[in-house]
Scaffold this active site. Structure first.
Site: not given
Length: 450
Positions: A201, A203, A207-208, A222, A314
């Site tokens: 869902i 990238k 990683g993905d 993650k 952040d």
């Protein structure tokens, strides 16, 4: 005789160590790995009243569950506790004394910069094997190649395969804790066999992010494959074990693979990032109530972080996610630190970061407040990029001279006042998140947002 354990207060989260089928009607059956919340102590200290995640209540045996704890702040977690960095051959030999066959560590090679050395105690002496780094792979014998040090160590733990002995016992670097052990001890380790990865869902450079299924529930995962990156993400996961609030994305657990993969499993937020949500719907769909609700959701999460002495560093609409039932939750704790710490800022998002944080790396709750003001502007402009039409290089000089963005089109004046208060150049003049929440609630009560 063991000391009597203090009773767990209501609201304590526990994780089941074994299956419990229950024998009486009032019992609450559960499976190993289930998360249960204590409701009350019973007259018998060996039993608690608890509820499961669907809200069913019943009695559970205390010795079948363990209390979930936050990973202790300051704990230096490592995926490679046997890695000692830059030490000499002689230092390695001292660390592997007294000799014990199979005791091992890995260090950086002193003779071949960029390579590593595997040091193994065997029959009273220490053998040093050069680990060559070639074409992004690691090898000792130039026959078997590995993606990373963890894969290499795992291989030689199961089979000597030409070494003097198989690797039996890691010499753990002083001050570090094996990540897997710590997540297991504190009740956050999940079982890989129960996790199904369904589809990608998102990238990232690390990683993905995948949609997964953990024991019948949709989760976000993650997946971090690179060992150096995984090491950095351990800090994020350990921060998340210490935080619990309905407007923070909730950590469900962590899986550390021996081959070096790290999986951080969190609740699944079906509607994606707030910035995309705002951009794809816009003014015709989202009314004033909805925008103010998102603002309050984020503010309450930040008030909780403020109260627990955490600085996010952040905060931006891209790092806020929206659930199926339209609740906004703050995510991405990659940079979150206890308030006292400082760090190299690296690639900071200039348009969201307070001037003093950019200039002197001074991060505080007050620099988070500045970012919250920018996030409010993003919400009320339906996801526009801040400081439109100003080149990036000109943003900081203009802001330091006192420039503040204009109110977004249609933004209620009362909300714009809140934004401007967040953008005081003097950090001490900015409100706290507690005060911001009170201001936003005042706006809501008096319908100044419509």
């Amino acid at each position: 005789m063991s000391a009597i354990q203090a009773a767990w207060p209501s609201g304590t989260e526990c994780i089941a160590k074994y299956n419990f089928h229950g024998t009486a009607e009032q019992d609450l059956p559960f499976c190993k790995g289930d998360v249960l919340t204590i409701v009350a102590v019973t007259k018998d200290p060996n039993w608690y009243k608890a509820k499961n995640k669907v809200g069913r209540e019943g009695i559970i045996p205390a010795n079948y569950v363990q209390k979930r704890e936050g990973v202790k702040a300051g704990t230096k977690l490592s995926l490679m506790p046997w890695f000692h960095g830059k030490i000499t051959r002689e230092q390695a030999e001292r660390l592997l004394y007294p000799p014990e066959t199979g005791l091992f560590l890995v260090r950086e090679s002193t003779n071949y910069p960029g390579d590593y050395t595997l040091c193994v105690s065997c029959d009273g002496k220490v053998e040093h094997y050069r680990i060559m780094y070639h074409a992004s792979k690691l090898s000792i014998d130039e026959e078997v190649y590995f993606e990373n040090l963890m894969q290499l160590v795992e291989h030689y733990t199961s089979d000597a395969d030409g070494l003097c002995t198989r690797l039996i016992k890691p010499k753990v670097m002083e001050g570090t804790v094996a990540a897997q052990d710590e997540f297991y001890r504190s009740g956050w380790a999940l079982n890989m066999k129960e996790l199904k990865l369904l589809q990608t869902i998102g990238k990232g450079e690390f990683g993905d992010v995948m949609l997964g299924d953990y024991r019948g529930n949709k989760v976000a995962v993650k997946c971090i494959k690179n060992d150096a990156t995984a090491q950095a993400f351990l800090a994020e996961a350990s921060v998340m074990t210490q935080l619990r609030h309905s407007n923070l994305v909730q950590l469900l657990g962590v899986i550390v693979e021996e081959k070096g993969g790290l999986y951080i499993v969190t609740e699944y937020m079906a509607k994606g990032s707030l910035v995309d949500y705002l951009r794809s719907r816009g003014r015709s769909v989202l009314g004033g109530d909805c925008l103010l609700k998102f603002s309050l959701d984020v503010c309450e999460a930040m008030e909780y972080l403020e109260g627990n002495n955490f600085v996010h560093r952040d905060l931006a609409a891209r790092n806020v996610l929206v659930s199926e039932d339209n609740v906004a939750k703050v995510s991405d704790f990659g940079l979150t630190k206890e308030a006292s710490s400082t760090q190299d800022t690296g690639k900071l998002p200039v348009k969201w970061t307070a001037p003093e944080a950019l200039r002197e790396k001074k991060f505080s709750t007050k620099s988070d407040v500045w970012s919250f003001g920018i996030l409010l502007w993003e919400i009320y402009s339906f996801g526009r990029v801040p400081y439109p039409r100003i080149p990036l290089k000109d943003v900081v000089p203009r802001v330091e001279k006192g420039y503040k963005m204009d109110a977004p089109d249609g933004c209620p004046p009362a909300v714009y006042e809140v934004m401007k208060n967040c953008w005081h150049l003097d950090a001490a003049m900015r409100p706290s998140f507690l005060q911001l929440r009170e201001q936003l609630e005042h706006i809501k009560t008096h319908e100044l947002h419509l």
